[in-house]
Design a protein around this motif. Sequence first.
Motif, PDB file in Angstrom:
ATOM      1  N   PRO A  58     -17.047 -91.746 -73.429  1.00  0.00           N
ATOM      2  CA  PRO A  58     -16.599 -92.637 -72.909  1.00  0.00           C
ATOM      3  C   PRO A  58     -17.259 -93.965 -72.059  1.00  0.00           C
ATOM      4  O   PRO A  58     -16.580 -95.236 -72.714  1.00  0.00           O
ATOM      5  N   GLY A  59     -18.011 -94.144 -72.418  1.00  0.00           N
ATOM      6  CA  GLY A  59     -19.288 -95.461 -72.705  1.00  0.00           C
ATOM      7  C   GLY A  59     -19.366 -95.976 -74.639  1.00  0.00           C
ATOM      8  O   GLY A  59     -19.949 -97.226 -75.196  1.00  0.00           O
ATOM      9  N   GLY A  60     -18.661 -94.770 -75.433  1.00  0.00           N
ATOM     10  CA  GLY A  60     -19.526 -94.912 -76.941  1.00  0.00           C
ATOM     11  C   GLY A  60     -20.168 -95.069 -77.164  1.00  0.00           C
ATOM     12  O   GLY A  60     -20.862 -94.923 -78.542  1.00  0.00           O
ATOM     13  N   GLY A  61     -21.694 -94.198 -76.544  1.00  0.00           N
ATOM     14  CA  GLY A  61     -22.773 -93.939 -76.342  1.00  0.00           C
ATOM     15  C   GLY A  61     -23.344 -92.768 -76.240  1.00  0.00           C
ATOM     16  O   GLY A  61     -22.637 -92.176 -75.195  1.00  0.00           O
ATOM     17  N   LEU A  62     -24.507 -92.285 -77.213  1.00  0.00           N
ATOM     18  CA  LEU A  62     -24.347 -90.903 -76.532  1.00  0.00           C
ATOM     19  C   LEU A  62     -25.639 -91.181 -75.089  1.00  0.00           C
ATOM     20  O   LEU A  62     -26.124 -92.072 -74.889  1.00  0.00           O
ATOM     21  N   ILE A  63     -26.304 -90.415 -74.704  1.00  0.00           N
ATOM     22  CA  ILE A  63     -27.507 -90.212 -73.311  1.00  0.00           C
ATOM     23  C   ILE A  63     -28.505 -89.118 -74.094  1.00  0.00           C
ATOM     24  O   ILE A  63     -28.406 -88.885 -74.376  1.00  0.00           O
ATOM     25  N   TYR A  64     -29.085 -89.386 -72.962  1.00  0.00           N
ATOM     26  CA  TYR A  64     -30.655 -89.232 -72.902  1.00  0.00           C
ATOM     27  C   TYR A  64     -31.664 -88.528 -71.760  1.00  0.00           C
ATOM     28  O   TYR A  64     -31.318 -89.655 -70.674  1.00  0.00           O
ATOM     29  N   THR A  65     -31.879 -87.509 -71.438  1.00  0.00           N
ATOM     30  CA  THR A  65     -32.503 -87.774 -70.285  1.00  0.00           C
ATOM     31  C   THR A  65     -34.484 -87.586 -69.958  1.00  0.00           C
ATOM     32  O   THR A  65     -34.635 -87.695 -69.277  1.00  0.00           O
ATOM     33  N   GLY A  66     -34.096 -87.814 -71.263  1.00  0.00           N
ATOM     34  CA  GLY A  66     -36.392 -87.694 -70.988  1.00  0.00           C
ATOM     35  C   GLY A  66     -36.889 -88.747 -72.118  1.00  0.00           C
ATOM     36  O   GLY A  66     -35.777 -89.785 -73.092  1.00  0.00           O
ATOM     37  N   PRO A  67     -38.251 -89.353 -71.765  1.00  0.00           N
ATOM     38  CA  PRO A  67     -38.837 -90.517 -72.648  1.00  0.00           C
ATOM     39  C   PRO A  67     -38.777 -90.241 -74.326  1.00  0.00           C
ATOM     40  O   PRO A  67     -38.422 -91.664 -74.786  1.00  0.00           O
ATOM     41  N   LEU A  68     -38.657 -89.430 -74.538  1.00  0.00           N
ATOM     42  CA  LEU A  68     -39.035 -88.845 -75.684  1.00  0.00           C
ATOM     43  C   LEU A  68     -38.208 -88.893 -76.101  1.00  0.00           C
ATOM     44  O   LEU A  68     -38.193 -88.261 -77.479  1.00  0.00           O
ATOM     45  N   ASP A  69     -36.921 -88.832 -75.845  1.00  0.00           N
ATOM     46  CA  ASP A  69     -35.488 -87.852 -76.778  1.00  0.00           C
ATOM     47  C   ASP A  69     -35.389 -88.646 -77.847  1.00  0.00           C
ATOM     48  O   ASP A  69     -34.679 -87.948 -78.871  1.00  0.00           O
ATOM     49  N   LYS A  70     -35.186 -89.532 -77.123  1.00  0.00           N
ATOM     50  CA  LYS A  70     -34.369 -90.713 -78.103  1.00  0.00           C
ATOM     51  C   LYS A  70     -35.373 -91.075 -79.351  1.00  0.00           C
ATOM     52  O   LYS A  70     -35.212 -91.325 -80.744  1.00  0.00           O
ATOM     53  N   PHE A  71     -36.678 -91.644 -79.044  1.00  0.00           N
ATOM     54  CA  PHE A  71     -37.787 -91.111 -80.040  1.00  0.00           C
ATOM     55  C   PHE A  71     -37.648 -89.566 -80.944  1.00  0.00           C
ATOM     56  O   PHE A  71     -37.580 -90.552 -82.387  1.00  0.00           O
ATOM     57  N   ILE A  72     -37.933 -88.713 -80.806  1.00  0.00           N
ATOM     58  CA  ILE A  72     -37.508 -87.301 -81.386  1.00  0.00           C
ATOM     59  C   ILE A  72     -36.646 -87.272 -82.200  1.00  0.00           C
ATOM     60  O   ILE A  72     -35.909 -87.443 -83.379  1.00  0.00           O
ATOM     61  N   ALA A  73     -35.568 -87.858 -81.331  1.00  0.00           N
ATOM     62  CA  ALA A  73     -33.849 -87.629 -82.268  1.00  0.00           C
ATOM     63  C   ALA A  73     -34.336 -88.824 -83.554  1.00  0.00           C
ATOM     64  O   ALA A  73     -33.543 -87.759 -84.881  1.00  0.00           O
ATOM     65  N   HIS A  74     -34.268 -89.784 -83.399  1.00  0.00           N
ATOM     66  CA  HIS A  74     -34.534 -91.017 -84.568  1.00  0.00           C
ATOM     67  C   HIS A  74     -35.665 -89.898 -86.043  1.00  0.00           C
ATOM     68  O   HIS A  74     -35.378 -91.085 -86.934  1.00  0.00           O
TER      69      HIS A  74
END
Length: 253
Positions: A58-74
């Motif tokens: 819907p917004g063209g981006g993914l979501i994350y719920t934990g502070p480390l989620d984006k870092f771990i994904a990278h």
Amino acid sequence: MRREELDSKAQSLYEHLSDLRKCLINCVWILLIATGICYGFSEKIFDFVREPIRPYLPGGGLIYTGPLDKFIAHLKLSFVCGILLSCPFWLYQVWKFIAPGLYAKERKYTMGFIFSGTGLFVLGAAFSYWIALPMAFQFLMTYGGEVDKPMISIDQYMGFFTQMCLMFGVAFELPLVIVVLGMMGIVSQSFLRKNRRYAIMTIATIAAIITPPDLLSMVMMLAPMWVLFEAAVLIVGIFEKKREDAYAVNERE
């Protein structure tokens, strides 16, 4: 069996295990260095990786719920890209390990093994990115109508994306594995042709496991793997013919 023969076999086994250990250690260092390089470009890489699912968000981006989620994904993404980037180098380590089991004339195919292995792995990952994933998302994201809206987390998407790319990359190495087994004399062209139906059943099972749960994606995975298998059968036959010709020449001499 004499004591000298037992000592010789034990020494041979120890040498093989030592070579395997060196191969694994070198591969780990290669992957770590390549992962570190890719991490420096992870933002741009992530934009590229997000593209197959972006039209369905819907917004063209993914979501994350934990502070480390984006870092771990990278980190996960950098590791997968590191595998792709370092493919020629760790394939060379694998070749160094299996080369002693080949004939001297067959060891000259080092560059062919590296280039073909790299090309097949990258081809499998590219097939996943441009064909399998768009087809999977077209089915999964539109299933059941358009009332419900997806909210896909970074962690879920990266797990799905990396699994698909790595599985397709490894699956596309099938012909290279078969050719190497043929060069080592473990399989023959006649054996592969005789057991073709079992090979196709195995390929179909693998395709059903690693692809999304729709028939079209499975067929799109099965088709190229079947073609690659048939190509490997032909190449094994070519190497067998060369080996027979070389043996006949040696017999005449």
